[in-house]
Motif scaffolding. Structure first.
Motif, PDB file in Angstrom:
ATOM      1  N   ILE A  43     -32.553  12.685  43.758  1.00  0.00           N
ATOM      2  CA  ILE A  43     -31.707  12.083  43.483  1.00  0.00           C
ATOM      3  C   ILE A  43     -30.187  12.907  43.331  1.00  0.00           C
ATOM      4  O   ILE A  43     -29.108  12.429  43.806  1.00  0.00           O
ATOM      5  CB  ILE A  43     -30.788  10.110  43.057  1.00  0.00           C
ATOM      6  N   VAL A  44     -30.768  13.516  42.387  1.00  0.00           N
ATOM      7  CA  VAL A  44     -28.684  14.866  41.927  1.00  0.00           C
ATOM      8  C   VAL A  44     -29.108  15.468  43.285  1.00  0.00           C
ATOM      9  O   VAL A  44     -28.209  16.014  43.737  1.00  0.00           O
ATOM     10  CB  VAL A  44     -29.487  15.505  40.444  1.00  0.00           C
ATOM     11  N   GLU A  45     -30.782  15.734  43.772  1.00  0.00           N
ATOM     12  CA  GLU A  45     -29.929  16.363  44.304  1.00  0.00           C
ATOM     13  C   GLU A  45     -28.975  16.255  45.999  1.00  0.00           C
ATOM     14  O   GLU A  45     -28.181  16.943  46.085  1.00  0.00           O
ATOM     15  CB  GLU A  45     -31.467  17.208  44.554  1.00  0.00           C
ATOM     16  N   LYS A  46     -29.751  15.027  46.087  1.00  0.00           N
ATOM     17  CA  LYS A  46     -28.875  14.453  46.998  1.00  0.00           C
ATOM     18  C   LYS A  46     -27.009  14.014  46.925  1.00  0.00           C
ATOM     19  O   LYS A  46     -26.472  14.657  47.936  1.00  0.00           O
ATOM     20  CB  LYS A  46     -29.293  13.327  47.747  1.00  0.00           C
ATOM     21  N   VAL A  47     -27.404  14.039  46.028  1.00  0.00           N
ATOM     22  CA  VAL A  47     -25.486  13.249  44.651  1.00  0.00           C
ATOM     23  C   VAL A  47     -24.611  14.683  45.531  1.00  0.00           C
ATOM     24  O   VAL A  47     -23.579  14.885  45.747  1.00  0.00           O
ATOM     25  CB  VAL A  47     -25.393  13.356  43.793  1.00  0.00           C
ATOM     26  N   THR A  48     -25.162  15.875  44.680  1.00  0.00           N
ATOM     27  CA  THR A  48     -24.582  17.172  44.488  1.00  0.00           C
ATOM     28  C   THR A  48     -24.343  17.590  45.844  1.00  0.00           C
ATOM     29  O   THR A  48     -23.346  17.939  46.500  1.00  0.00           O
ATOM     30  CB  THR A  48     -24.946  17.895  43.654  1.00  0.00           C
ATOM     31  N   PHE A  49     -25.450  17.810  46.803  1.00  0.00           N
ATOM     32  CA  PHE A  49     -25.270  18.127  48.200  1.00  0.00           C
ATOM     33  C   PHE A  49     -24.309  17.431  49.143  1.00  0.00           C
ATOM     34  O   PHE A  49     -23.211  17.819  49.522  1.00  0.00           O
ATOM     35  CB  PHE A  49     -27.072  18.020  48.574  1.00  0.00           C
ATOM     36  N   ALA A  50     -24.103  16.313  49.044  1.00  0.00           N
ATOM     37  CA  ALA A  50     -23.446  15.387  49.754  1.00  0.00           C
ATOM     38  C   ALA A  50     -22.091  15.044  49.127  1.00  0.00           C
ATOM     39  O   ALA A  50     -20.821  15.723  49.961  1.00  0.00           O
ATOM     40  CB  ALA A  50     -23.751  13.393  49.524  1.00  0.00           C
TER      41      ALA A  50
END
Length: 328
Positions: free
Chosen positions: A136-143
């Protein structure tokens, strides 16, 4: 009060909001794509609401699976989208391509570039029920990072310069926004107010209208709306325009209704995902544009701005906890 407006309710506008641009021009011709890192998916996403229903299905497929489209024939794509090959060709021309082969090649090139940028990993945007907190952290920060990067890539510098000029010359600036956009409006107001600019931010529909009604030539009204379809913001901007104020729209969709009542249009490039519609990625993209406008204004008024920043810093300097009062 609000006139029925939409993609067919006024002059065609390009991605910079300039009247008279065709649908192909709105996406930018080949020479424009060569001159900017703006990706095809970002361009398609910004034009999605203004496309006819059949073309919109093709556009959504490009947004959801650009690599899959790059690997599909025109017949396969048409069948997947429940439409005709002719519609696919019309869609390609609507977003500035000469035909489907050019679209496939561009999507394949951009997909390869994106994988290289992420070390070969494919990072999705949507959150699934099975994602770990780390994912989730990876996806949120990437987006969020992509929203800022893509917004910067597609930002029309000439349009930005005109907005900066208008704000610098303005006797008064009113900023309108509701929901998440209200926080961006308040942030912009605080920044301008701190350097001595007369600026107000409004989120209440009635106050927005009454504020707009007392504007006039020499004033600037800025409407912030991710969708570009927020009635309260559109109405306030329309009233300000009728009073002679210069109107500016900040939106993710350059051919949305708010563009029809704006003299100048600044666009973001944010994609909202699961649990985050209209609230986070779009706000970060809007804040990026707002910061660009603010710094542009501050630079143009460098001397007075420095004095104002020093004065406001001194005014609040004593409001921080002294070292001797901190807990040991």
């Amino acid at each position: 009060m609000r006139k029925p407006i939409g993609p067919e309710g006024g002059p065609e506008r390009g991605i910079t909001g300039e009247p008279g641009a065709s649908r192909g021009d709105a996406a930018g011709q080949s020479k424009d794509r060569d001159a900017t890192p703006l990706s095809t998916v970002v361009r398609v996403r910004s034009l999605l609401p203004s496309l006819p229903p059949a073309e919109r299905r093709v556009a959504q497929r490009v947004i959801d699976d650009p690599e899959g489209v790059a690997n599909s024939t025109i017949t396969e794509l048409a069948q997947t989208c429940g439409t005709s090959e002719t519609t696919v060709i019309r869609f390609c021309r609507a977003i500035g391509f000469h035909g489907y082969p050019e679209l496939r090649l561009t999507l394949a090139t951009e997909a390869g570039r994106a994988q290289s940028a992420t070390g070969g990993r494919i990072i999705g945007s949507d959150i699934s029920p099975d994602d770990s907190l780390e994912q989730i952290v990876e996806k949120v920060t990437f987006a969020d990072a992509r929203a800022v990067e893509e917004t910067a890539a597609q930002l029309d510098i000439k349009m930005l310069e005109q907005v900066v000029d208008a704000v610098v010359a303005a006797e008064r600036v009113d900023v309108y926004g509701v929901g998440a956009s209200a926080f961006v409006a308040a942030d912009f107001q605080q920044k301008l107010h701190r350097i001595g600019r007369v600026c107000s931010a409004w989120a209440d529909a009635h106050i927005m209208l009454t504020s707009a009604a007392v504007l006039g030539p020499g004033d600037v009204a800025i409407g912030i709306s991710h969708t570009g379809a927020t009635v309260e913001t559109i109405d306030a901007l329309e009233v300000a325009k009728t009073r002679g104020a210069k109107t500016v729209a900040l939106t993710n969709f350059p051919k949305s209704p708010i563009a029809e009542v704006a003299d100048l249009i600044l666009t973001t490039a944010a994609r909202e995902t699961t649990f985050r519609s209209g609230a986070t990625a779009s706000r970060l993209a809007q804040l990026t544009v707002v910061d660009c406008v603010f710094v542009g204004v501050a630079q143009r008024t460098y001397g007075p701005t420095r004095k104002a920043l020093e004065a406001t810093f001194e005014a609040v300097r004593g409001r921080t906890v002294r070292p001797d009062r901190r807990r040991r």
